[in-house]
Design a protein around this motif. Structure first.
Motif, PDB file in Angstrom:
ATOM      1  N   GLU A  12       0.824  -1.222   0.000  1.00 16.35           N
ATOM      2  CA  GLU A  12       0.000   0.000   0.000  1.00 16.35           C
ATOM      3  C   GLU A  12       0.848   1.258   0.000  1.00 16.35           C
ATOM      4  OE1 GLU A  12      -3.024   2.307   3.107  1.00 16.35           O
ATOM      5  OE2 GLU A  12      -2.669   0.143   3.337  1.00 16.35           O
ATOM      6  N   ILE A  13       1.950   1.265   0.760  1.00 23.69           N
ATOM      7  CA  ILE A  13       2.710   2.504   0.934  1.00 23.69           C
ATOM      8  C   ILE A  13       4.105   2.467   0.319  1.00 23.69           C
ATOM      9  CG2 ILE A  13       1.489   3.025   3.073  1.00 23.69           C
ATOM     10  CD1 ILE A  13       4.028   2.185   4.605  1.00 23.69           C
ATOM     11  N   GLY A  14       4.592   1.290  -0.075  1.00 25.78           N
ATOM     12  CA  GLY A  14       5.994   1.155  -0.435  1.00 25.78           C
ATOM     13  C   GLY A  14       6.328   1.278  -1.902  1.00 25.78           C
ATOM     14  N   ARG A  15       5.323   1.318  -2.766  1.00 24.21           N
ATOM     15  CA  ARG A  15       5.614   1.408  -4.198  1.00 24.21           C
ATOM     16  C   ARG A  15       5.781   2.867  -4.603  1.00 24.21           C
ATOM     17  NH1 ARG A  15       1.920  -1.310  -8.130  1.00 24.21           N
ATOM     18  NH2 ARG A  15       0.298  -0.094  -7.124  1.00 24.21           N
ATOM     19  N   PRO A  16       6.853   3.199  -5.309  1.00 21.22           N
ATOM     20  CA  PRO A  16       7.093   4.592  -5.706  1.00 21.22           C
ATOM     21  C   PRO A  16       5.993   5.121  -6.640  1.00 21.22           C
ATOM     22  CG  PRO A  16       9.082   3.280  -5.957  1.00 21.22           C
ATOM     23  CD  PRO A  16       7.962   2.322  -5.717  1.00 21.22           C
ATOM     24  N   PRO A  17       5.915   6.451  -6.799  1.00 23.07           N
ATOM     25  CA  PRO A  17       4.837   7.055  -7.593  1.00 23.07           C
ATOM     26  C   PRO A  17       4.777   6.552  -9.030  1.00 23.07           C
ATOM     27  CG  PRO A  17       5.967   8.740  -6.319  1.00 23.07           C
ATOM     28  CD  PRO A  17       6.757   7.479  -6.147  1.00 23.07           C
ATOM     29  N   ASN A  18       5.933   6.361  -9.672  1.00 21.13           N
ATOM     30  CA  ASN A  18       5.890   5.910 -11.064  1.00 21.13           C
ATOM     31  C   ASN A  18       5.315   4.505 -11.170  1.00 21.13           C
ATOM     32  OD1 ASN A  18       8.189   4.729  -9.896  1.00 21.13           O
ATOM     33  ND2 ASN A  18       9.428   4.881 -11.750  1.00 21.13           N
ATOM     34  N   ILE A  19       5.624   3.649 -10.205  1.00 21.14           N
ATOM     35  CA  ILE A  19       5.113   2.282 -10.209  1.00 21.14           C
ATOM     36  C   ILE A  19       3.606   2.273  -9.938  1.00 21.14           C
ATOM     37  CG2 ILE A  19       5.254   0.045  -9.055  1.00 21.14           C
ATOM     38  CD1 ILE A  19       7.637   0.699 -10.887  1.00 21.14           C
ATOM     39  N   ARG A  20       3.166   3.066  -8.998  1.00 24.67           N
ATOM     40  CA  ARG A  20       1.721   3.137  -8.712  1.00 24.67           C
ATOM     41  C   ARG A  20       0.949   3.632  -9.920  1.00 24.67           C
ATOM     42  NH1 ARG A  20       3.192   5.969  -4.014  1.00 24.67           N
ATOM     43  NH2 ARG A  20       1.983   7.744  -4.740  1.00 24.67           N
ATOM     44  N   SER A  21       1.540   4.601 -10.642  1.00 25.52           N
ATOM     45  CA  SER A  21       0.865   5.155 -11.817  1.00 25.52           C
ATOM     46  C   SER A  21       0.813   4.151 -12.959  1.00 25.52           C
ATOM     47  CB  SER A  21       1.593   6.427 -12.266  1.00 25.52           C
ATOM     48  OG  SER A  21       1.039   6.942 -13.456  1.00 25.52           O
ATOM     49  N   LEU A  22       1.929   3.438 -13.182  1.00 23.12           N
ATOM     50  CA  LEU A  22       1.984   2.486 -14.289  1.00 23.12           C
ATOM     51  C   LEU A  22       1.155   1.242 -14.032  1.00 23.12           C
ATOM     52  CD1 LEU A  22       5.803   2.641 -15.089  1.00 23.12           C
ATOM     53  CD2 LEU A  22       3.972   3.271 -16.674  1.00 23.12           C
ATOM     54  N   PHE A  23       1.168   0.784 -12.769  1.00 18.20           N
ATOM     55  CA  PHE A  23       0.549  -0.499 -12.434  1.00 18.20           C
ATOM     56  C   PHE A  23      -0.403  -0.324 -11.245  1.00 18.20           C
ATOM     57  CE2 PHE A  23       5.152  -1.310 -13.529  1.00 18.20           C
ATOM     58  CZ  PHE A  23       4.937  -1.581 -14.872  1.00 18.20           C
ATOM     59  N   PRO A  24      -1.495   0.405 -11.433  1.00 18.76           N
ATOM     60  CA  PRO A  24      -2.353   0.754 -10.299  1.00 18.76           C
ATOM     61  C   PRO A  24      -2.998  -0.441  -9.603  1.00 18.76           C
ATOM     62  CG  PRO A  24      -3.404   1.326 -12.382  1.00 18.76           C
ATOM     63  CD  PRO A  24      -1.993   0.979 -12.702  1.00 18.76           C
ATOM     64  N   ASN A  25      -3.177  -1.530 -10.307  1.00 17.74           N
ATOM     65  CA  ASN A  25      -3.858  -2.687  -9.729  1.00 17.74           C
ATOM     66  C   ASN A  25      -2.904  -3.841  -9.423  1.00 17.74           C
ATOM     67  OD1 ASN A  25      -6.487  -1.444 -10.070  1.00 17.74           O
ATOM     68  ND2 ASN A  25      -6.211  -1.822 -12.259  1.00 17.74           N
ATOM     69  N   SER A  26      -1.617  -3.577  -9.474  1.00 16.74           N
ATOM     70  CA  SER A  26      -0.615  -4.625  -9.320  1.00 16.74           C
ATOM     71  C   SER A  26      -0.444  -5.044  -7.866  1.00 16.74           C
ATOM     72  CB  SER A  26       0.736  -4.140  -9.857  1.00 16.74           C
ATOM     73  OG  SER A  26       1.743  -5.100  -9.620  1.00 16.74           O
ATOM     74  N   PRO A 135      14.942  10.962 -17.694  1.00 12.76           N
ATOM     75  CA  PRO A 135      13.574  11.031 -17.169  1.00 12.76           C
ATOM     76  C   PRO A 135      12.644   9.991 -17.790  1.00 12.76           C
ATOM     77  CG  PRO A 135      14.410  13.238 -17.567  1.00 12.76           C
ATOM     78  CD  PRO A 135      15.412  12.295 -18.166  1.00 12.76           C
ATOM     79  N   SER A 136      12.898   9.621 -19.048  1.00 15.59           N
ATOM     80  CA  SER A 136      12.031   8.641 -19.695  1.00 15.59           C
ATOM     81  C   SER A 136      12.172   7.268 -19.042  1.00 15.59           C
ATOM     82  CB  SER A 136      12.356   8.545 -21.194  1.00 15.59           C
ATOM     83  OG  SER A 136      13.520   7.768 -21.440  1.00 15.59           O
ATOM     84  N   LEU A 137      13.322   6.977 -18.458  1.00 13.58           N
ATOM     85  CA  LEU A 137      13.516   5.691 -17.794  1.00 13.58           C
ATOM     86  C   LEU A 137      12.622   5.580 -16.566  1.00 13.58           C
ATOM     87  CD1 LEU A 137      17.410   5.341 -17.936  1.00 13.58           C
ATOM     88  CD2 LEU A 137      15.714   4.994 -19.743  1.00 13.58           C
ATOM     89  N   PHE A 138      12.544   6.662 -15.817  1.00 10.46           N
ATOM     90  CA  PHE A 138      11.668   6.648 -14.640  1.00 10.46           C
ATOM     91  C   PHE A 138      10.198   6.663 -15.050  1.00 10.46           C
ATOM     92  CE2 PHE A 138      15.762   7.958 -13.011  1.00 10.46           C
ATOM     93  CZ  PHE A 138      15.875   7.152 -11.892  1.00 10.46           C
ATOM     94  N   ASP A 139       9.883   7.325 -16.144  1.00 10.78           N
ATOM     95  CA  ASP A 139       8.524   7.248 -16.678  1.00 10.78           C
ATOM     96  C   ASP A 139       8.135   5.803 -16.979  1.00 10.78           C
ATOM     97  OD1 ASP A 139       8.369  10.008 -16.603  1.00 10.78           O
ATOM     98  OD2 ASP A 139       8.768  10.279 -18.739  1.00 10.78           O
ATOM     99  N   ALA A 140       9.119   4.976 -17.349  1.00  3.27           N
ATOM    100  CA  ALA A 140       8.863   3.598 -17.760  1.00  3.27           C
ATOM    101  C   ALA A 140       8.944   2.603 -16.602  1.00  3.27           C
ATOM    102  CB  ALA A 140       9.850   3.193 -18.853  1.00  3.27           C
ATOM    103  N   GLY A 141       9.230   3.076 -15.388  1.00  8.69           N
ATOM    104  CA  GLY A 141       9.182   2.188 -14.235  1.00  8.69           C
ATOM    105  C   GLY A 141      10.513   1.848 -13.602  1.00  8.69           C
ATOM    106  N   ILE A 142      11.594   2.480 -14.040  1.00  6.10           N
ATOM    107  CA  ILE A 142      12.881   2.294 -13.375  1.00  6.10           C
ATOM    108  C   ILE A 142      12.791   2.869 -11.960  1.00  6.10           C
ATOM    109  CG2 ILE A 142      15.294   3.045 -13.381  1.00  6.10           C
ATOM    110  CD1 ILE A 142      14.705   0.859 -15.438  1.00  6.10           C
ATOM    111  N   THR A 143      13.382   2.167 -10.980  1.00  6.92           N
ATOM    112  CA  THR A 143      13.340   2.661  -9.597  1.00  6.92           C
ATOM    113  C   THR A 143      14.732   2.872  -9.010  1.00  6.92           C
ATOM    114  OG1 THR A 143      13.247   0.434  -8.614  1.00  6.92           O
ATOM    115  CG2 THR A 143      11.139   1.463  -9.225  1.00  6.92           C
ATOM    116  N   SER A 144      15.756   2.754  -9.842  1.00  2.00           N
ATOM    117  CA  SER A 144      17.127   2.881  -9.386  1.00  2.00           C
ATOM    118  C   SER A 144      18.020   3.018 -10.618  1.00  2.00           C
ATOM    119  CB  SER A 144      17.507   1.623  -8.593  1.00  2.00           C
ATOM    120  OG  SER A 144      18.824   1.668  -8.106  1.00  2.00           O
ATOM    121  N   ILE A 145      19.124   3.769 -10.497  1.00  6.15           N
ATOM    122  CA  ILE A 145      19.966   3.998 -11.674  1.00  6.15           C
ATOM    123  C   ILE A 145      21.433   4.100 -11.281  1.00  6.15           C
ATOM    124  CG2 ILE A 145      19.750   6.516 -11.558  1.00  6.15           C
ATOM    125  CD1 ILE A 145      19.690   6.519 -14.650  1.00  6.15           C
ATOM    126  N   ALA A 146      22.299   3.611 -12.161  1.00  4.97           N
ATOM    127  CA  ALA A 146      23.737   3.819 -12.032  1.00  4.97           C
ATOM    128  C   ALA A 146      24.177   4.770 -13.125  1.00  4.97           C
ATOM    129  CB  ALA A 146      24.488   2.491 -12.165  1.00  4.97           C
TER     130      ALA A 146
END
Length: 426
Positions: A12-26, A135-146
């Motif tokens: 409920e609380i641990g998924r980042p905003p991009n993940i919640r937006s992309l996969f609202p019912n996941s 920014p497009s990577l985070f739009d697509a659901g990336i949650t971490s980057i090197a």
């Protein structure tokens, strides 16, 4: 509370905003890379696998292994593998969708981060496009980057990292790198690592991980000495006040004892595994730590009845021969053969995934000490009450001492050996 109850709250609380937006019912607990790092730190003397999902079968096998081990895990793809010039069908823009789908299909309940590995910057000329693409990577659901500008001189590495780090959401995992990853050449030093981390800190940038050139290579072959455990420990100790963990690259060429030492004797929490998983999924003979074994003619050995079908393997080998590809260049077969791999009968796809699962499970539990770390990751989310765990430390360095002019002056005083240039993308 039980893990299942806490999992529901974390979902409920641990998924980042991009993940919640992309996969609202996941029901997939896709989290920031920070969460994974904190979980391994909480267990102590442990690191988890950052598995390069070069094909869809690898993603399935790794997630099954992580669930079996109750381990928090990272699924990643590097820029060379899955960027704009990719050699894999899995890429920066579909990897989160694949992970989410598999998690929901298989009922995976361990926390998983989606990492954009080795976002390489080879020169300042790469920066304008990077500012557009990241920014497009985070739009697509990336949650971490090197962000890896380590191919450049130390001052350019730091300045590029400062420039691009502002594009990374505050909640996301962030990895920085010093020294190209190329075995015995150009080993990283304490001074280089401090220069990079202190300069970032002065600009309110607090990496979760640092990757070093600590004596390992990418790909199939081990270097002369492999990972330098004592060097790694020395650098990590020097950086301890900055709250940064280690990211170990190029594990495929190093034996299990050396990897256990990295987990137990350094501050490493993330260990990349790429080439080994590719070879294991295809059915190639490997040793106990995933390095491919070659025959007397320098060719891969296929295990009959494992991995891809014998017919498909012969087609892959013939194609590689026609292109003059040998050894590590077999990686270029990924994108070309992904659809044929997925078009194989179910029992063949299943044996491919099972082979990956068994290898990854053993590495997680018996080598990396990552078993049961899912619990720690969920606890970190619940303790924070958020998907955003914040930095592990605050600003220590003075911004006035890390202006561009002073960065260049400090870099000029560093004594470093970058080693020879080369192709070290993976």
């Amino acid at each position: 509370m039980s893990y299942s109850v806490d999992f529901e709250k974390a979902l409920e609380i641990g998924r980042p905003p991009n993940i919640r937006s992309l996969f609202p019912n996941s029901r997939a607990l896709i989290v920031s890379g920070k969460v994974i790092d904190r979980a391994l730190l909480a267990k102590g003397k442990a690191m988890t696998m950052a598995a390069n999902g070069r094909n869809h079968i690898i993603i399935r096998g790794v997630l099954r292994a992580a669930q079996r081990a109750r381990a928090a895990v990272i699924i990643e793809i590097a820029r060379s593998e899955g960027g704009a010039k990719a050699y894999c069908a899995v890429n920066y823009w579909n990897i989160a969708r694949q992970v989410d789908a598999v998690c929901n299909e298989l009922g995976i309940t361990v926390p998983v981060a989606i990492h954009a590995d080795h976002y390489g910057i080879k020169s300042p000329d790469d920066l304008p496009y990077a500012r557009q693409e990241i920014p497009s990577l985070f739009d697509a659901g990336i949650t971490s980057i090197a962000i890896d500008a380590s191919h450049m001189p130390d001052d350019e590495n730091l300045l590029a990292s400062i420039d691009l780090a502002r594009l990374v959401p505050n909640w996301a995992g962030y990895e920085t790198e010093v020294g190209e990853i190329k075995g015995k050449y150009g080993l990283s030093s304490v001074d280089e690592a401090l220069f990079l981390v202190q300069g970032l800190n002065a600009h309110d940038i607090f990496p979760d991980w640092i990757a070093l050139n600590n004596g390992t290579t990418h790909g199939l072959e081990a270097s002369d000495a492999g990972i330098q455990v004592e060097l790694t420990a020395e650098i990590h100790e020097a950086l301890a006040g900055y709250g940064i963990s280690g990211a170990q690259h190029g594990t495929s060429g190093n034996n299990s004892d050396r990897l256990r030492a990295i987990a137990s004797k350094t501050r490493t929490t993330k260990a990349n595994v790429a080439t080994a998983l590719q070879m294991i999924s295809w059915g190639v003979v490997v040793n106990d730590y995933g390095n491919a074994i070659l025959d007397d003619d320098g060719r891969f050995i296929k295990v009959k009845g494992e991995g891809v079908s014998e017919e498909l393997w012969q087609e892959m080998v013939a194609y590689a021969d026609s292109q003059g590809w040998t050894g590590g260049n077999y990686k270029k077969l990924n994108a070309i053969f992904e659809n044929k791999i997925l078009g194989q009968p179910r029992h063949i796809r299943e044996r491919m995934a099972r082979r990956v699962e068994d290898f990854v499970y053993t590495m997680l539990v018996e080598v990396f000490n990552a078993g049961d770390t899912a619990r720690y990751a969920v606890d970190a989310i619940l303790e924070a009450g958020s998907f955003d765990l914040g930095p592990k430390t605050g600003r220590i360095e003075s911004p006035e001492e890390w202006t561009e002019e002073k960065i260049r002056e400090k870099a000029a005083r560093l004594s470093t050996d970058k080693g020879p240039e080369g192709d070290f993308d993976d």
